[in-house]
Design a protein around this motif. Structure first.
Motif, short mmCIF file in Angstrom:
data_model
loop_
_atom_site.label_atom_id
_atom_site.label_comp_id
_atom_site.label_asym_id
_atom_site.label_seq_id
_atom_site.Cartn_x
_atom_site.Cartn_y
_atom_site.Cartn_z
N ALA A 214 6.93 -1.56 9.74
CA ALA A 214 6.99 -1.49 8.28
C ALA A 214 7.17 -0.06 7.79
O ALA A 214 7.79 0.16 6.74
N GLY A 215 6.63 0.90 8.51
CA GLY A 215 6.80 2.29 8.09
C GLY A 215 8.26 2.70 8.06
O GLY A 215 8.70 3.45 7.18
N TYR A 216 9.03 2.19 9.01
CA TYR A 216 10.46 2.52 9.08
C TYR A 216 11.26 1.75 8.02
O TYR A 216 12.10 2.32 7.32
N VAL A 217 11.03 0.45 7.93
CA VAL A 217 11.90 -0.38 7.10
C VAL A 217 11.49 -0.41 5.63
O VAL A 217 12.27 -0.84 4.78
N VAL A 218 10.28 0.04 5.33
CA VAL A 218 9.83 0.04 3.93
C VAL A 218 9.75 1.47 3.39
O VAL A 218 10.38 1.81 2.39
N LEU A 219 8.95 2.31 4.06
CA LEU A 219 8.67 3.63 3.49
C LEU A 219 9.90 4.53 3.44
O LEU A 219 10.15 5.19 2.43
N ILE A 220 10.67 4.58 4.52
CA ILE A 220 11.76 5.57 4.59
C ILE A 220 12.84 5.31 3.54
O ILE A 220 13.20 6.23 2.80
N ALA B 64 0.83 -1.20 0.00
CA ALA B 64 0.00 0.00 0.00
C ALA B 64 0.87 1.26 0.00
O ALA B 64 0.54 2.25 -0.66
N MET B 65 1.99 1.23 0.74
CA MET B 65 2.89 2.38 0.75
C MET B 65 3.51 2.61 -0.62
O MET B 65 3.60 3.74 -1.10
N ARG B 66 3.97 1.53 -1.25
CA ARG B 66 4.57 1.67 -2.58
C ARG B 66 3.55 2.18 -3.59
O ARG B 66 3.84 3.03 -4.42
N ARG C 188 9.97 -0.98 -7.56
CA ARG C 188 9.51 -1.73 -8.73
C ARG C 188 8.01 -1.56 -8.89
O ARG C 188 7.30 -1.27 -7.92
N PRO C 189 7.51 -1.77 -10.10
CA PRO C 189 6.06 -1.65 -10.30
C PRO C 189 5.33 -2.74 -9.52
O PRO C 189 5.88 -3.80 -9.21
#
Length: 534
Positions: free
Chosen positions: A147-153, A117-119, A263-264
């Motif tokens: 997940a906000g830290y390890v994915v979004l940032i 969802a973030m991507r 990635r898409p």
């Protein structure tokens, strides 16, 4: 000597880091607090310290009943400690609230729903709108826990770079959104369950049974979202990114960190998001039916008008569990991550494994809160503090502003939101109630202070990880560089949070459904200061 080492060895930030590193683990920190509480209770008992109970009248004298401090080393309290240990632990309100919500949120995180969802929220975003989108997704991503830290940032750095902007500015915006806007959100979640569980326990140490409303800060945290977002946007685009200058690829070091690939979305991920969205709508429709159908189970038509939605408010913990669980299951089925019901059960079990440290921490926190109540020190401090603050003539907004500043300062040394509130809540919540300020308002003020300084303290759990993400793009970027970069965000959020809180109090705006800034003071007499009963 590199920037990180320099920051560690000198200056105010170095002192903060050295001082904080000397603190024990929060579990043992609360064990030491318990030892200190025992000693204080013994001294208070020997001194005959007591206070006039704000809600109880002595039938013999017609005056307020005097509550005396009790030593935690008394036979009764020692027996209570050992005999009631299972009940003290399992009846600690935040424990049930958090575990129930995490059954659902843990599944949604493990199937990859939050990360996808973030991507999806950031891909193909216009260059000029990258910052507000990153910040908004970061705030919403607070429901995703880590997940906000390890994915979004790290992903924000990649997307900023792809758009021709400074990648570390993307990391700064993502960090400010996820951590600086830690309490900001459009809907309540697991953090609300955690904090309001502690608020409920804090009220009960003095005033008896109290049912916390997990949606008690809903409007307030939504307001934080819309107020904090432009502040972070302005600071990032007008102060931080110009100061960073033009990114020079010669300083990049791709070996230091491997952030998420930009990635898409796959066909399965897109399908999963659609299914998850339908699941969310279905759960919301079911809950709406429970409120509006004839003889609705979540609407008490026989109660007073202000209490008719009380069953709905109490159901919100279960609602968010079902919401996250349904969305996670739908996404997992669409992407093939969940094959059958056994996979779902394994993920729910894994979510509980992630909570293992919290279960240990609650053992210490629950006993600290309970023993604080047994000693009667919570009531005595609340009454005494209310008397002092009431006679000071300070308006409510000034008192709450002071709480924000104190919370922000303590956050530099103790990063855990629940640990700080478990320490502050048992005194602040009853004290403010005696001054006519609601438990929901006390919780809201604490959340503002807790968020503002998350992004500048090296003691925050993810601070070193953010440094590594930044060093992928600039290997010379040190701890001092990161703190200096995030300081303008912290100052901006503190000013905005104080202004918002003051405005909320002055205009007496509702904090959430059924939750107001002020309450009727829970007393039949004027609060009295601490008195001696010896």
């Amino acid at each position: 000597m590199d920037g990180a080492a320099t920051a560690k060895n000198g200056g105010f930030l170095g002192w903060i880091e050295r001082s904080g590193n000397k603190l024990p683990d929060p579990v043992f920190l609360f064990f030491y607090f318990i030892l200190a509480l025992i000693a204080i209770s013994l001294v208070a008992d020997l001194m005959g310290l007591g206070a006039a109970h704000p809600t109880e009248i002595d039938p013999d004298t017609g005056a307020a009943r005097i509550i005396a401090a009790e030593s935690l080393l008394s036979s009764e309290n020692i027996r209570r400690l050992w005999n009631e240990m299972p009940e003290t632990y399992t009846h600690f309100h935040p424990l049930g609230y958090v575990l129930i919500v995490m059954f659902g949120a843990g599944v949604a995180e493990r199937v990859g729903l939050f990360g996808t969802a973030m991507r999806a929220g950031l891909r193909n975003a216009p260059r000029a709108l990258l910052t507000p989108l990153v910040v908004f997704v970061g705030m919403m991503g607070n429901h995703a826990a880590d997940a906000g830290y390890v994915v979004l940032i790290p992903l924000s750095g990649i997307i900023f770079h792809a758009a021709g902007r400074h990648p570390i500015a993307g990391i700064a915006a993502g960090f400010a959104g996820v951590s600086g806007g830690f309490s900001a959100n459009l809907i309540p979640g697991q953090l609300d369950a955690l904090l309001f569980g502690i608020t409920e326990a804090s009220v009960e140490t003095v005033f008896g049974d109290y049912a916390a409303n997990i949606a008690g800060n809903w409007y307030f945290i939504a307001g934080m979202t819309f107020i904090f977002l432009p502040v972070i946007w302005y600071v990032n685009d007008r102060i931080v990114e110009p100061r960073l200058g033009t990114w020079d690829p010669q300083f990049a070091d791709a070996k230091l960190a491997g952030p998420q690939e930009d990635r898409p979305l796959t066909e399965g991920e897109s399908k999963g998001l659609r299914w998850a969205g339908l699941a969310v709508l279905a759960v919301c429709a079911v809950w709406a039916l429970f409120v509006f159908m004839p003889n609705a189970p979540l609407y008490d038509a026989q109660a007073a008008p202000e209490a008719r939605l009380a069953p709905f408010y109490k159901s919100l913990v279960a609602f968010f569990m079902v919401l996250f669980l349904a969305a996670g299951w739908a996404y997992g089925k669409a992407t093939g991550v969940i094959g059958n019901h056994r996979d779902l059960v394994k993920m729910m079990t894994g979510a509980m494994e992630d909570m293992a440290y919290y279960l240990v921490l609650v053992l210490a926190i629950s006993h600290f809160v309970a023993m604080f109540g047994w000693s009667n020190l919570g009531l005595i401090l609340a009454v005494f503090g209310a008397d002092v603050l009431g006679s000071s003539g300070l308006p409510a907004w000034a008192l709450l502003a002071a709480i924000i500043l104190v919370s922000a300062f303590i956050n530099l040394f103790v990063g855990s939101a629940s640990a700080k509130w478990a320490l502050l809540g048992p005194v602040l919540v009853p004290m403010l109630m005696l001054l006519g300020i609601s438990p929901e308002m006390a919780t809201a003020a604490y959340r503002v202070g807790d968020s503002a300084t998350n992004i500048i303290t090296p003691l925050m759990t993810f601070f070193p990880l953010i440094l590594i993400f930044a060093q992928r793009w600039d290997r010379n970027f040190g701890l001092g560089s990161l703190t200096a970069m995030m300081l303008p965000f912290s100052i901006g959020l503190m000013i905005a949070g104080l202004a918002m809180t003051i405005g909320w109090v002055v205009f007496d705006l509702p904090l959430g459904p059924g939750a107001d800034v002020f309450i009727e003071t829970p007393t039949t007499i004027e609060p009295a200061g601490a008195v001696s009963t010896g």
